[in-house]
Design a protein around this motif. Sequence first.
Motif, PDB file in Angstrom:
ATOM      1  N   LYS A  28       0.855  -1.210   0.070  1.00 29.89           N
ATOM      2  CA  LYS A  28      -0.046   0.076   0.063  1.00 29.89           C
ATOM      3  C   LYS A  28       0.887   1.229  -0.167  1.00 29.89           C
ATOM      4  CE  LYS A  28      -3.448  -2.542   2.809  1.00 29.89           C
ATOM      5  NZ  LYS A  28      -3.159  -3.039   4.143  1.00 29.89           N
ATOM      6  N   GLY A  29       2.098   1.080  -0.072  1.00 31.50           N
ATOM      7  CA  GLY A  29       3.102   2.432   0.176  1.00 31.50           C
ATOM      8  C   GLY A  29       3.401   2.760   1.246  1.00 31.50           C
ATOM      9  N   HIS A  30       3.025   1.999   2.617  1.00 31.45           N
ATOM     10  CA  HIS A  30       3.308   2.722   3.686  1.00 31.45           C
ATOM     11  C   HIS A  30       4.656   1.963   4.179  1.00 31.45           C
ATOM     12  CE1 HIS A  30      -1.149   1.761   4.683  1.00 31.45           C
ATOM     13  NE2 HIS A  30      -0.941   3.099   4.177  1.00 31.45           N
ATOM     14  N   SER A  31       5.433   2.894   4.691  1.00 33.20           N
ATOM     15  CA  SER A  31       7.104   2.927   5.104  1.00 33.20           C
ATOM     16  C   SER A  31       7.048   2.947   6.479  1.00 33.20           C
ATOM     17  CB  SER A  31       7.939   4.342   4.495  1.00 33.20           C
ATOM     18  OG  SER A  31       7.780   4.371   3.221  1.00 33.20           O
ATOM     19  N   ALA A  32       8.002   1.901   6.758  1.00 29.35           N
ATOM     20  CA  ALA A  32       8.460   1.943   8.204  1.00 29.35           C
ATOM     21  C   ALA A  32       9.805   1.429   8.527  1.00 29.35           C
ATOM     22  CB  ALA A  32       7.652   0.861   9.025  1.00 29.35           C
ATOM     23  N   LEU A  33      10.367   1.707   9.507  1.00 28.34           N
ATOM     24  CA  LEU A  33      11.755   1.154   9.875  1.00 28.34           C
ATOM     25  C   LEU A  33      11.660  -0.174  10.521  1.00 28.34           C
ATOM     26  CD1 LEU A  33      13.447   4.669  11.230  1.00 28.34           C
ATOM     27  CD2 LEU A  33      14.019   3.507   9.088  1.00 28.34           C
ATOM     28  N   VAL A  34      12.608  -0.893  10.330  1.00 27.02           N
ATOM     29  CA  VAL A  34      12.589  -2.327  10.979  1.00 27.02           C
ATOM     30  C   VAL A  34      13.899  -2.649  11.419  1.00 27.02           C
ATOM     31  CG1 VAL A  34      12.720  -3.621   8.820  1.00 27.02           C
ATOM     32  CG2 VAL A  34      12.080  -4.502  10.851  1.00 27.02           C
ATOM     33  N   LEU A  35      14.096  -3.198  12.488  1.00 26.15           N
ATOM     34  CA  LEU A  35      15.351  -3.483  13.186  1.00 26.15           C
ATOM     35  C   LEU A  35      15.551  -4.919  13.193  1.00 26.15           C
ATOM     36  CD1 LEU A  35      15.652  -1.114  16.283  1.00 26.15           C
ATOM     37  CD2 LEU A  35      16.439  -0.531  13.597  1.00 26.15           C
ATOM     38  N   LEU A  36      16.495  -5.598  12.642  1.00 31.42           N
ATOM     39  CA  LEU A  36      16.861  -6.931  12.530  1.00 31.42           C
ATOM     40  C   LEU A  36      17.989  -7.257  13.327  1.00 31.42           C
ATOM     41  CD1 LEU A  36      16.207  -8.148   8.900  1.00 31.42           C
ATOM     42  CD2 LEU A  36      14.515  -7.691  10.656  1.00 31.42           C
ATOM     43  N   SER A  37      17.849  -8.404  13.717  1.00 26.32           N
ATOM     44  CA  SER A  37      19.158  -8.887  14.576  1.00 26.32           C
ATOM     45  C   SER A  37      20.204  -9.305  13.482  1.00 26.32           C
ATOM     46  CB  SER A  37      18.683 -10.345  15.277  1.00 26.32           C
ATOM     47  OG  SER A  37      20.107 -11.066  15.718  1.00 26.32           O
ATOM     48  N   PRO A  38      21.429  -9.039  14.031  1.00 24.81           N
ATOM     49  CA  PRO A  38      22.609  -9.295  13.165  1.00 24.81           C
ATOM     50  C   PRO A  38      23.053 -10.815  13.121  1.00 24.81           C
ATOM     51  CG  PRO A  38      23.543  -8.207  15.031  1.00 24.81           C
ATOM     52  CD  PRO A  38      22.007  -8.151  15.093  1.00 24.81           C
ATOM     53  N   GLU A  39      22.212 -11.703  14.122  1.00 21.72           N
ATOM     54  CA  GLU A  39      22.593 -13.081  14.192  1.00 21.72           C
ATOM     55  C   GLU A  39      21.771 -13.837  13.105  1.00 21.72           C
ATOM     56  OE1 GLU A  39      25.024 -13.869  16.341  1.00 21.72           O
ATOM     57  OE2 GLU A  39      25.132 -11.955  16.938  1.00 21.72           O
ATOM     58  N   VAL A  40      22.673 -14.627  12.444  1.00 22.88           N
ATOM     59  CA  VAL A  40      21.972 -15.457  11.224  1.00 22.88           C
ATOM     60  C   VAL A  40      21.040 -16.480  11.944  1.00 22.88           C
ATOM     61  CG1 VAL A  40      22.248 -17.010   9.473  1.00 22.88           C
ATOM     62  CG2 VAL A  40      23.320 -15.051   9.543  1.00 22.88           C
ATOM     63  N   GLY A  41      19.704 -16.606  11.772  1.00 25.54           N
ATOM     64  CA  GLY A  41      18.913 -17.711  12.440  1.00 25.54           C
ATOM     65  C   GLY A  41      18.143 -17.097  13.526  1.00 25.54           C
ATOM     66  N   ASP A  42      18.373 -15.614  13.954  1.00 23.20           N
ATOM     67  CA  ASP A  42      17.444 -14.999  14.720  1.00 23.20           C
ATOM     68  C   ASP A  42      16.518 -14.229  14.058  1.00 23.20           C
ATOM     69  OD1 ASP A  42      16.656 -13.539  16.664  1.00 23.20           O
ATOM     70  OD2 ASP A  42      18.135 -12.798  17.504  1.00 23.20           O
ATOM     71  N   TYR A  43      15.372 -14.667  13.973  1.00 24.84           N
ATOM     72  CA  TYR A  43      14.425 -13.761  13.199  1.00 24.84           C
ATOM     73  C   TYR A  43      13.346 -12.979  14.119  1.00 24.84           C
ATOM     74  CZ  TYR A  43      15.809 -17.301   9.787  1.00 24.84           C
ATOM     75  OH  TYR A  43      16.507 -17.889   8.919  1.00 24.84           O
ATOM     76  N   SER A  44      13.849 -12.564  15.230  1.00 26.45           N
ATOM     77  CA  SER A  44      13.160 -11.599  16.069  1.00 26.45           C
ATOM     78  C   SER A  44      13.506 -10.232  15.295  1.00 26.45           C
ATOM     79  CB  SER A  44      13.685 -11.280  17.534  1.00 26.45           C
ATOM     80  OG  SER A  44      15.200 -11.285  17.690  1.00 26.45           O
ATOM     81  N   PHE A  45      12.533  -9.054  15.370  1.00 24.91           N
ATOM     82  CA  PHE A  45      12.721  -8.057  14.759  1.00 24.91           C
ATOM     83  C   PHE A  45      12.020  -6.863  15.407  1.00 24.91           C
ATOM     84  CE2 PHE A  45       8.616  -7.592  13.051  1.00 24.91           C
ATOM     85  CZ  PHE A  45       8.184  -8.739  12.894  1.00 24.91           C
ATOM     86  N   HIS A  46      12.147  -5.706  15.582  1.00 20.13           N
ATOM     87  CA  HIS A  46      11.730  -4.692  16.165  1.00 20.13           C
ATOM     88  C   HIS A  46      11.171  -3.512  15.048  1.00 20.13           C
ATOM     89  CE1 HIS A  46      13.121  -6.203  20.153  1.00 20.13           C
ATOM     90  NE2 HIS A  46      14.188  -6.391  19.465  1.00 20.13           N
ATOM     91  N   MET A  47       9.784  -3.239  15.195  1.00 21.37           N
ATOM     92  CA  MET A  47       9.233  -2.053  14.329  1.00 21.37           C
ATOM     93  C   MET A  47       8.481  -1.308  15.520  1.00 21.37           C
ATOM     94  SD  MET A  47       7.900  -4.086  11.062  1.00 21.37           S
ATOM     95  CE  MET A  47       8.130  -2.760   9.752  1.00 21.37           C
ATOM     96  N   HIS A  48       8.145  -0.025  15.120  1.00 20.37           N
ATOM     97  CA  HIS A  48       7.096   0.905  15.949  1.00 20.37           C
ATOM     98  C   HIS A  48       5.578  -0.052  16.373  1.00 20.37           C
ATOM     99  CE1 HIS A  48       4.631   3.986  17.264  1.00 20.37           C
ATOM    100  NE2 HIS A  48       5.596   4.600  17.948  1.00 20.37           N
TER     101      HIS A  48
END
Length: 130
Positions: A28-48
């Motif tokens: 839909k064109g909505h933008s957001a920032l996402v923070l990913l873990s630098p550890e490969v295999g860790d799929y946790s992430f953070h968004m507002h």
Amino acid sequence: MKSDYICPKCNGHLRVRNSIIFLTKDKKGHSALVLLSPEVGDYSFHMHKSVEIADGEHTNFICPICYENLNTDDLNQNLAKVLRIDENGKKSEIIFSQIKGEKCTFIVCDGNLEAFGDHTNNYLDHFGVK
Ligand SMILES: [Zn+2]
């Protein structure tokens, strides 16, 4: 020293402290920032908390420095690619799914492929592997 993550388009540093930072854009064109873990295999992430992305939804991952799309058009439009330089200075390609909830990461280094996550089988044929 920890691994650095680099945009393949502008060579900008995407890792700050313990997160890899991307700009994402949904259909839909909505933008957001996402923070990913630098550890490969860790799929946790953070968004507002105001950002809602449904499981299975495709979001484009974009470099927040040069605004280039990180799609791997030569492989699959669901996959994005960044470069990693590890503590020994060795460079590899990190390829990951842009589909929410899909756990798959590929590391390509010196022509060798390593696959991580529960959903790698969805994409292995794009690498010429069955
Ligand atoms: Zn960039």
